[in-house]
Design a protein around this motif. Structure first.
Motif, PDB file in Angstrom:
ATOM      1  N   HIS A 128      -5.138 108.345  51.420  1.00 27.92           N
ATOM      2  CA  HIS A 128      -5.888 107.119  51.195  1.00 27.92           C
ATOM      3  C   HIS A 128      -5.009 106.020  50.647  1.00 27.92           C
ATOM      4  O   HIS A 128      -4.078 106.277  49.903  1.00 27.92           O
ATOM      5  N   GLY A 129      -5.346 104.832  51.018  1.00 26.58           N
ATOM      6  CA  GLY A 129      -4.603 103.680  50.526  1.00 26.58           C
ATOM      7  C   GLY A 129      -5.010 103.389  49.095  1.00 26.58           C
ATOM      8  O   GLY A 129      -5.773 104.125  48.489  1.00 26.58           O
ATOM      9  N   SER A 130      -4.518 102.306  48.558  1.00 28.75           N
ATOM     10  CA  SER A 130      -4.867 101.989  47.186  1.00 28.75           C
ATOM     11  C   SER A 130      -6.277 101.418  47.155  1.00 28.75           C
ATOM     12  O   SER A 130      -6.837 101.041  48.173  1.00 28.75           O
ATOM     13  N   MET A 131      -6.796 101.359  45.960  1.00 29.44           N
ATOM     14  CA  MET A 131      -8.168 100.900  45.776  1.00 29.44           C
ATOM     15  C   MET A 131      -8.373  99.536  46.426  1.00 29.44           C
ATOM     16  O   MET A 131      -7.577  98.625  46.248  1.00 29.44           O
TER      17      MET A 131
ATOM     18  N   TRP B 277     -11.974 126.761  45.271  1.00 24.88           N
ATOM     19  CA  TRP B 277     -13.121 126.134  45.921  1.00 24.88           C
ATOM     20  C   TRP B 277     -13.067 126.276  47.442  1.00 24.88           C
ATOM     21  O   TRP B 277     -13.904 125.701  48.146  1.00 24.88           O
TER      22      TRP B 277
ATOM     23  N   MET C 223      -5.512 119.119  45.525  1.00 21.10           N
ATOM     24  CA  MET C 223      -6.438 118.141  46.079  1.00 21.10           C
ATOM     25  C   MET C 223      -5.991 116.723  45.758  1.00 21.10           C
ATOM     26  O   MET C 223      -6.070 115.836  46.572  1.00 21.10           O
ATOM     27  N   ALA C 224      -5.502 116.556  44.543  1.00 21.68           N
ATOM     28  CA  ALA C 224      -5.094 115.218  44.133  1.00 21.68           C
ATOM     29  C   ALA C 224      -3.980 114.720  45.036  1.00 21.68           C
ATOM     30  O   ALA C 224      -3.979 113.577  45.474  1.00 21.68           O
TER      31      ALA C 224
ATOM     32  N   VAL D 236     -21.595 117.085  51.335  1.00 22.71           N
ATOM     33  CA  VAL D 236     -20.738 116.069  51.946  1.00 22.71           C
ATOM     34  C   VAL D 236     -21.618 115.185  52.827  1.00 22.71           C
ATOM     35  O   VAL D 236     -22.346 115.692  53.685  1.00 22.71           O
TER      36      VAL D 236
ATOM     37  N   ASP E  93      -5.346 113.606  48.240  1.00 26.07           N
ATOM     38  CA  ASP E  93      -6.044 112.336  48.134  1.00 26.07           C
ATOM     39  C   ASP E  93      -5.077 111.173  48.172  1.00 26.07           C
ATOM     40  O   ASP E  93      -5.322 110.163  48.790  1.00 26.07           O
ATOM     41  N   HIS E  94      -3.952 111.347  47.500  1.00 18.51           N
ATOM     42  CA  HIS E  94      -3.004 110.250  47.471  1.00 18.51           C
ATOM     43  C   HIS E  94      -2.381 110.018  48.838  1.00 18.51           C
ATOM     44  O   HIS E  94      -2.136 108.892  49.236  1.00 18.51           O
TER      45      HIS E  94
ATOM     46  N   LYS F 200      -9.580 101.237  54.356  1.00 13.67           N
ATOM     47  CA  LYS F 200      -9.359 102.667  54.539  1.00 13.67           C
ATOM     48  C   LYS F 200      -8.949 102.945  55.975  1.00 13.67           C
ATOM     49  O   LYS F 200      -9.670 102.602  56.903  1.00 13.67           O
TER      50      LYS F 200
END
Lengths: 175, 574
Positions: free
Chosen positions: B389-392, B506, B381-382, B278, B385-386, B396
């Motif tokens: 975080h904001g959209s692409m 993990w 995890m997915a 990381v 993540d959603h 951030k």
């Protein structure tokens, strides 16, 4: 990493100096890192094994102008990349890869193919389809055929976040 | 079944592959010079910190420890997996080492990474009795570096541990220099209104705590490898080299926020176990934790390793430089952290008076439950993540660290606005255990009464508590509920702590797990080590005050116990 098909085309012109020319940032050759090759013209096949988080071998020797077929086998438990480029190209690509992780495209040992196809708005997707690079899941193999130019500041690297910094890169040396 | 197979394999190969090393340590009275003050302390081989012990994975070690003190001593090999008789906790593993005597530890080294060792007797550890352990792995590591340094942190206090404990017992805020002042009261009153400020202060008074209780022992000098900030420990490098820094926090009481202005750090190991790398700008190292990071300084300049305490009452400083004597700017410490009502989220059952009607306390608790652990627990995890975080392409917004209460006053932030490591970022590089459902859950409420400086688990201090009994072969899920206002680094001896960060297989494997105020943290343990073990808060004065348990592992198959001893004995003979 990009961009939908149309965007790839549209941006190909704009991107090509950055993607294919290693010399844009100062070290002055102005030469390109090479171009995708055709397997039938490859002088030889080099197998590179991808582990967590290193390559075997960590150094390969090529000649300027040589076309090499790389067979890439991911023997680790994590998703890895094999990317041919200059150190500064790798650095730029790492930001894109960070985004892929943040959006769940790369999840440790898995590639979320569905996410890669997803429309991210503004015509963007998260396909990873540059010709100098391939992303490989654990247990899978990939292939790149590459014709090297005389640009010699080249590394093959994994730009999954943290992997390059941990040391997952190798040197391309020129005969 | 698997266990027996492994044991069988082990005994087959051990005779052929044995590498045996013998090491000698003396426990001595030493002089410690911090640059701010000089004090008498305890060290190993004439120095504090003691030496770096270098072992090899698979090695059978024999360590002769000679006690030159006029009191009992012991050495605990922090984070090492070994037979319980070798674990070095007086009264649990063995009787201790008497004055003038030599005790020989013998065990097989079954792991690799960065660890440390320290006395487990009285306050010898805060007095300086610690050193570091580096274990070279059998195979190649999942990262590379050109050179390495141990960066061993401590919080050296002018008082002896005994004296600090006496003072804390007498007056728990004895070392709290950051108490809020009358001036602060009036400025708060101006900003927040007099009634609100009064209520706030009264609420805190009710809890026998103060907002400034981030650190209950202040007045220390932060040290790195035995050097104070002015003495400036320096590690040399050639520009372009990759340097592995093995950070170890050997403090008695102090968490440090660590950064190296101008360098990114890639965290590759936590508590001796490899993690998926990381990249961070800063990380917080809990008491007794270790983090290994890789840095790559490209320029021929000096870089400051700056470690300021979580409560900002002191700092440690060292330098990486191409040449001895070079130094870089030393940052000033950021403003002292103040706990907030969110950090009291876990303190239910207290009489808050007016606060019962306030929304903050309950709000904080509820929000914690959702945004924190339970969400992570079930979420993939997915999903995380959603949610974070904001959209692409969107700006951030920095997600809160889910391991802190929402709105916590000690929520870490990187000094440069960049990435601050969270436990949520730690993913095992290679899972050590197969994932499986825990067989049961044990709730451990971390409790205390600041007014009397008592610290306990489930409201019961060590002296009054029954041991925690675990069955060999089970997988226990520990639920830590921090009902105090302090961070507690919980350390289970002898078996790994699999920290639940919501990453399933993990999840990282640690030996010390920090539990922040007002939060609930889960960890799981594969009960695979017979015998009896210590389990405690690693803040020296909290452990001594009673936040401590004995863990007994029962029902181990006789064979595994015997063979474990056999291996040890063979090692000794080799």
């Amino acid at each position: 990493m990009t961009l939908t098909k149309s965007m790839v085309l549209a941006s190909a012109v704009a991107l090509s100096p950055a993607v294919l020319a290693g010399g844009t940032h100062g070290h002055g050759h102005g030469s390109s890192i090479g171009e995708p090759g055709v397997a039938s013209e490859a002088s030889r096949t080099i197998t590179v094994e991808l582990y967590d988080n290193y390559y075997e071998p960590e150094q390969i020797e090529v000649s300027a102008g040589e076309t090499v077929r790389f067979v890439l086998e991911n023997k680790g438990n994590l998703v890895h990349e094999f990317n041919i480029g200059t150190p500064s190209m790798h650095e730029a690509h790492q930001e894109e890869m960070m985004m892929m992780v943040e959006h769940g495209v790369i999840q440790g040992g898995k590639l979320n193919h569905h996410m890669m196809e997803m429309d991210m708005g503004n015509g963007h997707s998260m396909k990873h389809d540059d010709p100098n690079s391939v992303l490989i899941e654990p247990g899978k193999s990939g292939e790149i055929v590459w014709t090297f130019s005389n640009e010699s500041n080249i590394e093959f690297a994994c730009n999954v976040p943290g992997h390059y910094q941990a040391g997952m890169y190798g040197d391309v040396t020129f005969k | 079944m698997r266990k027996r197979l492994l044991t069988g394999l082990f005994s087959l190969f051990v005779p052929a592959l044995v590498f045996a090393g013998e090491y000698n340590l003396t426990v001595d009275r030493v002089t410690i010079d911090t640059g701010d003050f000089i004090k008498e302390g305890i060290g190993y081989n004439g120095k504090s910190p003691g030496p770096v012990l270098r072992f090899k994975e698979g090695e059978n070690v024999k360590i002769n420890v000679t006690n030159n003190l006029d009191e009992m001593t012991s050495i605990h090999w922090h984070g090492l997996i070994l037979p319980f008789q070798q674990d070095g906790v007086p009264g649990i593993s063995f009787p201790g080492i008497k004055a003038g005597e030599t005790f020989t530890y013998e065990f097989s080294v079954v792991q690799a990474g960065t660890y440390w060792f320290h006395s487990h007797s009285g306050f010898q550890e805060p007095d300086g009795a610690f050193g570091s352990i580096i274990i070279e792995p059998k195979g190649r590591e999942p990262f590379r570096y050109d050179r390495e340094y141990v960066i061993q942190l401590t919080d050296k206090h002018p008082h002896t541990g005994d004296r600090i404990m006496r003072n804390l017992k007498m007056m728990p805020d004895y070392y709290n220099r950051e108490q809020q002042t009358v001036g602060e009261f009036f400025s708060d009153a101006k900003t927040n209104g007099l009634m609100n400020t009064l209520k706030d202060r009264m609420a805190w008074g009710d809890m026998r705590m103060m907002k400034a209780d981030v650190e209950d022992v202040q007045g220390f000098t932060g040290m790195i490898n035995g050097k104070g900030p002015e003495q400036n420990w320096t590690g040399l490098f050639e520009p372009g080299e990759r340097i592995r820094l093995r950070f170890i926090n050997s403090s008695a009481m102090t968490y440090f926020d660590v950064r190296i202005p101008g360098l990114n750090m890639t965290v590759v190991q936590a508590d001796g176990n490899n993690v998926q790398p990381v990249n961070v700008d800063e990380f917080r190292i809990g008491v007794a934790e270790t983090y290994d990071v890789i840095v790559r300084p490209r320029d021929a300049q000096a870089y400051t390793i700056f470690a300021e305490s979580m409560g900002r009452s002191g700092y440690a400083r060292a330098t990486l430089a191409p040449k001895e004597g070079m130094e870089a700017a030393v940052p000033t410490m950021r403003k002292p952290a103040r706990l907030t009502m969110a950090d009291m989220g876990g303190m239910h059952g207290m009489d808050h008076g007016d606060m019962d009607h306030g929304s903050m306390n309950h709000g904080a608790m509820d929000e914690m439950d959702h945004s924190g652990m339970s969400g992570m627990d079930h979420g993939s995890m997915a999903a995380m993540d959603h949610s974070t975080h904001g959209s692409m392409g969107a700006d951030k917004e920095k997600p809160d660290d889910p391991f802190y209460a929402k709105g916590s006053g000690i929520m870490p932030e990187a000094a440069n606005g960049g990435k601050f490591l969270s436990y949520a970022d730690l993913k095992a590089q290679k899972p050590l255990y197969e994932e499986r459902e825990p067989t049961r859950e044990i709730e451990l409420r971390l409790t205390g009464n600041m007014e009397r400086y008592t610290w306990s688990i489930n409201g019961v201090k060590y002296a009054d508590a029954d041991p925690i009994r675990l069955q060999y072969g089970e997988r226990v899920r520990f639920k830590f509920v921090n009902e105090t206002m302090m961070t507690h680094p919980m350390h289970l001896h002898g078996m790994w702590s699999i920290l639940d960060v919501g990453a399933g297989q993990w999840n990282p494997v640690k030996h010390t797990v920090s539990v922040q105020p007002g939060t609930t943290v889960f960890m799981e343990t594969e009960v695979d080590a017979p015998g009896q073990w210590a389990f405690h808060c690693h803040l020296s004065y909290h452990a001594a005050a009673g936040m401590f348990r004995k863990v007994v592992v029962e029902g181990a198959p006789q064979a595994s116990q015997v063979s474990a001893e056999l291996v040890t004995n063979e090692g000794g003979g080799a």
